[in-house]
Design a protein around this motif. Structure first.
Motif, PDB file in Angstrom:
ATOM      1  N   THR A 245      -6.757 -38.774  33.361  1.00 15.47           N
ATOM      2  CA  THR A 245      -6.252 -37.992  34.475  1.00 15.47           C
ATOM      3  C   THR A 245      -7.456 -37.502  35.268  1.00 15.47           C
ATOM      4  OG1 THR A 245      -4.411 -37.283  33.103  1.00 15.47           O
ATOM      5  CG2 THR A 245      -4.830 -36.007  35.092  1.00 15.47           C
TER       6      THR A 245
ATOM      7  N   GLN B 223     -12.584 -28.782  26.265  1.00 17.48           N
ATOM      8  CA  GLN B 223     -12.336 -30.118  25.711  1.00 17.48           C
ATOM      9  C   GLN B 223     -13.010 -31.189  26.560  1.00 17.48           C
ATOM     10  OE1 GLN B 223      -8.061 -30.313  25.742  1.00 17.48           O
ATOM     11  NE2 GLN B 223      -7.937 -29.917  23.545  1.00 17.48           N
TER      12      GLN B 223
ATOM     13  N   ASP C 138      -5.340 -34.899  25.853  1.00 18.85           N
ATOM     14  CA  ASP C 138      -4.416 -34.623  26.961  1.00 18.85           C
ATOM     15  C   ASP C 138      -4.952 -35.158  28.284  1.00 18.85           C
ATOM     16  OD1 ASP C 138      -2.700 -33.328  25.224  1.00 18.85           O
ATOM     17  OD2 ASP C 138      -3.521 -31.347  25.666  1.00 18.85           O
ATOM     18  N   VAL C 139      -6.216 -35.521  28.321  1.00 18.31           N
ATOM     19  CA  VAL C 139      -6.853 -35.998  29.544  1.00 18.31           C
ATOM     20  C   VAL C 139      -7.186 -37.490  29.449  1.00 18.31           C
ATOM     21  CG1 VAL C 139      -8.821 -35.680  31.091  1.00 18.31           C
ATOM     22  CG2 VAL C 139      -7.783 -33.697  29.972  1.00 18.31           C
TER      23      VAL C 139
ATOM     24  N   ARG D 291      -8.397 -27.021  30.185  1.00 21.16           N
ATOM     25  CA  ARG D 291      -8.958 -28.098  29.377  1.00 21.16           C
ATOM     26  C   ARG D 291     -10.484 -28.199  29.520  1.00 21.16           C
ATOM     27  NH1 ARG D 291      -4.625 -28.040  27.047  1.00 21.16           N
ATOM     28  NH2 ARG D 291      -2.833 -29.243  27.715  1.00 21.16           N
TER      29      ARG D 291
ATOM     30  N   THR E  71      -6.726 -41.187  27.190  1.00 20.50           N
ATOM     31  CA  THR E  71      -6.000 -41.908  26.153  1.00 20.50           C
ATOM     32  C   THR E  71      -6.472 -43.356  26.129  1.00 20.50           C
ATOM     33  OG1 THR E  71      -4.174 -42.402  27.657  1.00 20.50           O
ATOM     34  CG2 THR E  71      -3.914 -40.485  26.238  1.00 20.50           C
TER      35      THR E  71
END
Length: 91
Positions: free
Chosen positions: A35, A45, A22-23, A42, A25
């Motif tokens: 991000t 993670q 989610d942070v 988060r 890619t």
């Protein structure tokens, strides 16, 4: 929390993308998008992603909660805002 990927160190191994998708890619073969201001939910993670980077390219800076809220804004606007690319040949 604020993240910075050292563009001189990142080699596109993408271990971070597997641990915090989610942070981070992976775009293409070596281009990493991330991000820079990750939500505290988060944290675990992101911490694992930072630790897993084989070249130590990810830097983590905890910001005070009120400053992070100011930086994050209201979420309106272009969804690509706040994303940064890193990796060999990017930039």
């Amino acid at each position: 929390m604020r993240l910075v990927v050292d563009l001189n160190r990142c080699q596109g191994y993408a271990q971070c993308a597997f641990l915090a998708p989610d942070v981070f890619t992976l775009h293409g073969h070596e281009a990493l998008r991330y991000t820079p201001y990750a939500d505290d939910s988060r944290r675990e993670q992101v911490a694992r992603a930072v630790a897993a980077c084989p070249v130590g390219a990810i830097l983590l800076d905890d910001l005070p909660e009120n400053l992070a809220d100011d930086v994050a804004g209201d979420g309106a606007g272009d969804p690509a805002d706040g994303l940064h690319a890193a990796g060999p040949g990017v930039g």
